[in-house]
Design a protein around this motif. Sequence first.
Motif, PDB file in Angstrom:
ATOM      1  N   GLN A 120       0.829  -1.201   0.000  1.00 28.95           N
ATOM      2  CA  GLN A 120       0.000   0.000   0.000  1.00 28.95           C
ATOM      3  C   GLN A 120       0.872   1.264   0.000  1.00 28.95           C
ATOM      4  O   GLN A 120       0.583   2.239  -0.699  1.00 28.95           O
ATOM      5  N   ASN A 135      -9.801  -6.148   6.492  1.00 29.03           N
ATOM      6  CA  ASN A 135      -9.181  -5.075   5.693  1.00 29.03           C
ATOM      7  C   ASN A 135      -9.832  -3.712   5.887  1.00 29.03           C
ATOM      8  O   ASN A 135      -9.339  -2.714   5.352  1.00 29.03           O
ATOM      9  N   THR A 160      -8.038  -0.122   5.187  1.00 28.88           N
ATOM     10  CA  THR A 160      -8.578   0.657   4.070  1.00 28.88           C
ATOM     11  C   THR A 160      -8.907   2.079   4.511  1.00 28.88           C
ATOM     12  O   THR A 160      -8.672   3.051   3.779  1.00 28.88           O
ATOM     13  N   LEU A 202      -5.597   3.936   4.773  1.00 33.09           N
ATOM     14  CA  LEU A 202      -5.067   4.221   3.438  1.00 33.09           C
ATOM     15  C   LEU A 202      -5.863   5.336   2.765  1.00 33.09           C
ATOM     16  O   LEU A 202      -5.282   6.238   2.146  1.00 33.09           O
ATOM     17  N   THR A 203      -7.181   5.298   2.897  1.00 30.87           N
ATOM     18  CA  THR A 203      -8.022   6.301   2.240  1.00 30.87           C
ATOM     19  C   THR A 203      -7.836   7.674   2.864  1.00 30.87           C
ATOM     20  O   THR A 203      -7.797   8.697   2.162  1.00 30.87           O
ATOM     21  N   HIS A 222      -7.550   5.323  -6.803  1.00 28.55           N
ATOM     22  CA  HIS A 222      -7.753   4.808  -5.451  1.00 28.55           C
ATOM     23  C   HIS A 222      -9.109   4.092  -5.360  1.00 28.55           C
ATOM     24  O   HIS A 222      -9.218   3.039  -4.691  1.00 28.55           O
ATOM     25  N   LEU A 251     -10.262   0.103  -4.328  1.00 28.98           N
ATOM     26  CA  LEU A 251     -11.254  -0.132  -3.265  1.00 28.98           C
ATOM     27  C   LEU A 251     -12.429  -0.963  -3.748  1.00 28.98           C
ATOM     28  O   LEU A 251     -12.959  -1.786  -2.987  1.00 28.98           O
ATOM     29  N   ASN A 304      -8.648  -5.608  -4.711  1.00 27.97           N
ATOM     30  CA  ASN A 304      -8.847  -5.813  -3.275  1.00 27.97           C
ATOM     31  C   ASN A 304      -7.888  -6.866  -2.741  1.00 27.97           C
ATOM     32  O   ASN A 304      -7.302  -6.707  -1.644  1.00 27.97           O
ATOM     33  N   THR A 364      -7.605  -4.434   0.448  1.00 28.53           N
ATOM     34  CA  THR A 364      -8.547  -3.342   0.720  1.00 28.53           C
ATOM     35  C   THR A 364      -9.965  -3.851   0.613  1.00 28.53           C
ATOM     36  O   THR A 364     -10.221  -4.991   0.188  1.00 28.53           O
TER      37      THR A 364
END
Length: 783
Positions: A568, A671, A675, A678-679, A721, A725, A731, A736
């Motif tokens: 990531q 996840n 996620t 990361l977002t 991105h 997702l 994924n 994610t």
Amino acid sequence: AFGAFLSKVILVICIAVWLVNIRNFKAHGSWFSGALYYFKIAIALAVAAIPEGLPAVVTTCLALGTKRMSKRNAIVRHLPAVEALGCTTVICSDKTGTLTTNNMSVLRVALLASRDQVLELDIAGTGLDPRGTATLLPTSGEAGSAQHVQFPAARLGGNLGALLGEIAEVGTLCNESNIVYDLSSKSYFKIGEGTEAALAVLAERIGVSDEKLCAEFELWSEAARVTAVRSACLQKWTKEATLDFSRDRKSMSVLVRPLDGAAASESVGMKLLVKGAPENIISRCTYAREYDNGIPKRRALSEDAKKRMLAKVEEFSSQSALRCLAIAVRDVREEFGPSGESQFASDMLAAKDVSQFAAFEDRMTLLGVVGMIDPPRQEVAEALRMCESAGVRVIVVTGDNPLTAAAICRMIGLLPSSSSDAIDSELMITGAQWDAMTSAQRLRAAQTARVFARVEPVHKLQLVEALQTHHGEIVAMTGDGVNDAPALKKADIGVAMGSGTAVAREVSSMVLADDNFATIVAAVEEGRAIYANMKQFIRYLISSNIGEVWCIFLTALLGLPEALIPVQLLWVNLVTDGLPATALSFNPEDDDIMLQRPRGMDDAVVDGWLFFRYMVVGTYVGIATVGGFVWWFMAYSAGPLMSWADLTSFTNCSEKAAQLHGYSCSVFTHNGAGTMALTILVTIEMLNALNSVSENHSMLQFSPFRNPLLIGACALSMVLHAVILYVPFFNRIFQTTALNAEEWGAVLAFSVPVVLIDEILKGIARFRESRAARQVSSRPKTD
């Protein structure tokens, strides 16, 4: 230096993370397993900290910058010159063709009439059109009105017409340039040097001594008419030898011989036709021209007549900014006889040493002085004002007469306007004065002078050395000749003219395609903009990477599960961050970029204050990322809603105990939390990119929409991105999962405050700049 510092910091942090967690090694099953687990975290930390896309983005920024410069006629030959341009503190510029248009036109002709009176003609019209008129101005000190003179000069008759006709012969034969007419564009253009082209045009306007032939010229086509006088002279004379221009004698001469039949009819033989600097030519003249029934004769030239002509030269130069050339001949046959002229020609052809040339250009007959204007470029005055505002000093370095150089510099605003022709000795230095100075005097002159006139190429080199070595200036030097190469090579930025020699272009850092001074200033502005953009995308990448480091460091320090995995982090650093960082290279320059003082060559890209800003923004990025990660476990309505104690003891999770609290131990491998982290990281970095359009200006004042490519890059990054997702294949690769509306709301809540934080830091930066400016302005000046 910043790269080395960053590498050391990353190494220390990685070791620290590994050592801090030694106490947790056994919690992962065994000491070895724990050591390996936290070693992987340290590797992930290194991946997070290293801006992998930075080298590519820097190279792209420089390449794009040089492309923009080329569109503004500045061709950069060496990439390091881009950085140096933004640091430039002194521009040493030629005058002719750089500050001026290099389109010479003769406006005045001064002739020595009988009784040593100086007659002055005002030549009407500029440009290269071979047709024109003149006005004979009243003699100084005598009453009378101006008389209109209709060319060709043959119509005038008498001594005036004959004298002008002889000047036309010298102007067209002692000349390597030519004027041609382009049928397709119906315009004239020159081939060769501007000064000689102006003389060629003057000769075509004056015409020849045969009035009937001049009348025929008017019936010729434009293409033939533009060289009519030249053609007529070449039918009458042939060139035997040429003594090229040299800087020591400041003149050029051509030995001509009448063609068969011309000598008998004209009773003349070989003549040496000479043009050059008035002070040099007039001092070597012994005779003045007069005519007996149209036959040229010579009479003694008095010292008083020489003074009058030199006074007229000074008037032309100082009052009208005219570049002056004296026109003279040496009547070889009259001086040496028919037998002696052949020996004179042989000796002249045998002369190879430039130092011998002046001996042939002696005992000459003065015909007159022509004054020509090379008007300043319209855009130069504004460019000089920009330089002054930007803290860049401009020095004009020219081989021209000091009075002419001073007059042009007054016209463009480099020298103060004055009703007096006197020049401040501290503002104007000649090459001879420079040679006579001591080292200390030269250093002072280099610091105070604005114009250097009558200089040689060696003086350019010495000036660059004085400015660099003793004053610490970053010098841009212009040049176009082979002899300018040492100065161009020595300067921090050697600027060659596109019309110059191949040698000058080869040693230079930058070439001006249009030979225009304003292009140098535009290149300085572009250099500053490129550096500012580099700082912005470095700021963007480093602050984002600091946030990633904080994220990894905090999760390890607090005993939390991994928030971000290496794949990531690589995706964010190489793809998600890479697009906006590259787009930041297209940032428009700040409105006040040419109001800032030049930075030093040794100034750090990242100073203490800037690094503090990186740390503040990066720290928030890390806290927000970890905060979103924790929120998913502890506050998300569809999450496990566990306690802090349960979260930090995930390695000791018991399925039985977990079920009592309503969740399963498998939630730690879900996840969703990763996620979220990361977002949030990606969203914050997009907002951070939008706020990086200007280093210190508010986003409200300097809108991100001024860089449409950045808007597009951020939008594309968010689309990419979304792909990882919501596309199952990705994924599995990036571990994610899709986010719902509640999760996106939390993402925005954690992300948006970064804009407010950066706006506060920008406000502090503006306050620091204004306070520093006030301190500088209030500092007492010292002489």
